[in-house]
Write an enzyme that holds these catalytic residues in place. Sequence first.
Site, PDB file in Angstrom:
ATOM      1  N   ARG A 149       0.526   9.498 -11.251  1.00  0.00           N
ATOM      2  CA  ARG A 149      -0.777   8.719 -11.079  1.00  0.00           C
ATOM      3  C   ARG A 149      -2.083   9.709 -11.820  1.00  0.00           C
ATOM      4  NH1 ARG A 149       1.603   8.813  -5.946  1.00  0.00           N
ATOM      5  NH2 ARG A 149       2.044   6.535  -5.357  1.00  0.00           N
ATOM      6  N   LYS A 173      -0.194  10.485  -2.656  1.00  0.00           N
ATOM      7  CA  LYS A 173      -1.018   9.873  -1.664  1.00  0.00           C
ATOM      8  C   LYS A 173      -0.713  10.355  -0.391  1.00  0.00           C
ATOM      9  CE  LYS A 173      -1.890   5.577  -4.241  1.00  0.00           C
ATOM     10  NZ  LYS A 173      -1.583   4.312  -4.068  1.00  0.00           N
ATOM     11  N   HIS A 244      -2.721   4.210 -16.186  1.00  0.00           N
ATOM     12  CA  HIS A 244      -1.465   3.942 -15.484  1.00  0.00           C
ATOM     13  C   HIS A 244      -0.315   3.348 -16.393  1.00  0.00           C
ATOM     14  CE1 HIS A 244      -0.732   3.733 -11.343  1.00  0.00           C
ATOM     15  NE2 HIS A 244      -0.232   2.582 -11.215  1.00  0.00           N
ATOM     16  N   ARG A 247       2.575   5.390 -16.462  1.00  0.00           N
ATOM     17  CA  ARG A 247       3.312   5.407 -15.247  1.00  0.00           C
ATOM     18  C   ARG A 247       4.260   4.269 -15.287  1.00  0.00           C
ATOM     19  NH1 ARG A 247       3.598   7.602  -9.968  1.00  0.00           N
ATOM     20  NH2 ARG A 247       3.573   6.070  -8.255  1.00  0.00           N
ATOM     21  N   HIS A 270       6.747   6.747  -4.029  1.00  0.00           N
ATOM     22  CA  HIS A 270       6.713   5.820  -3.467  1.00  0.00           C
ATOM     23  C   HIS A 270       7.434   5.865  -2.096  1.00  0.00           C
ATOM     24  CE1 HIS A 270       6.332   2.824  -7.131  1.00  0.00           C
ATOM     25  NE2 HIS A 270       5.198   3.512  -6.784  1.00  0.00           N
ATOM     26  N   TYR A 279       9.290  -2.926 -10.458  1.00  0.00           N
ATOM     27  CA  TYR A 279       9.697  -2.733 -12.044  1.00  0.00           C
ATOM     28  C   TYR A 279      10.804  -3.043 -12.449  1.00  0.00           C
ATOM     29  CZ  TYR A 279       6.146   0.863 -11.342  1.00  0.00           C
ATOM     30  OH  TYR A 279       4.818   1.596 -11.184  1.00  0.00           O
TER      31      TYR A 279
END
Length: 298
Positions: A149, A173, A244, A247, A270, A279
């Site tokens: 990210r 995150k 992005h 990514r 994730h 994806y």
Amino acid sequence: MNEISMHMDQYLNYLVVEKGLADATVESYGSDLARFQRFLTGSRIGRTNEVDAAAILKYLLRLRDDGLGIRSRARHLVTLRGFFRFLVQEKHLSKDPSRLIDLPKFGLKLPDVLSITEITTLLETPDTKRHKGMRDAAMLELLYAAGLRVSELLHIKLQEMNLDAGFVRVTGKGSKERLVPVGGHAQSRVDQYIRIARPAMLKKQTSPWLFFGRAGRPMTRQGFWKLVRKYALAVGCDKKISPHTFRHSFATHLLEGGADLRAVQMMLGHTDISTTQIYTHVTRDQIKLMHEKYHPRG
């Protein structure tokens, strides 16, 4: 009645009393929420603060697998957005998990994915004879090599880059750390930048950050977005490219190459594999094209 069911009833009552919506409209919202409630029950989620963006994405994928079209899935997300906005408004939640999910006009859509040729051309565009070009090349290579990210890239500390081992330590995150492998091209670019460009650009300043802007502070997201846009324009790429995009391209290229979905999930950081599964639609499309092209009776 669990907490979520109670809040759903409150929301439907709010639509009738405060918003004055027609019975048929409220009934439609109620049907959507009931379906979402069944999904949450099956996922063992009983409280509103346990619902995150990954859970909503997983639900939308379930709707797709159940055969719902793009318009129907879009309507379900609109219903959920209204529900979660209500919960924030009533202070049952501090933030809206659905705000993180972008739904274009006709359904969930990933930003454009660059082909391997396109990404290679873009990565080779910076002028590495100049210090800023060395820095830009290192940033773009690392962004793609590790599927980062933009916020993760901009906050890597110098000590978190291990070129000898070929890994970078990333804080994602929720302040969760992960180790992501970095390939040879990115290692070479980052090594050149650290040895030559970084000390020259710092001059007499010091900075803990691998990449930095003014006064040794991290570069801003807007500053890096402009940098990416500059190189995209330089190569004449007509796709809508943002940081992005790198990514998305990273994940898609790995999956198309046969990488394990869970390994890609770990590299992307994730929490829920359902987020990574978004994806796979690109990979499935690619497989279908290959089948049609090469199968004798395709």
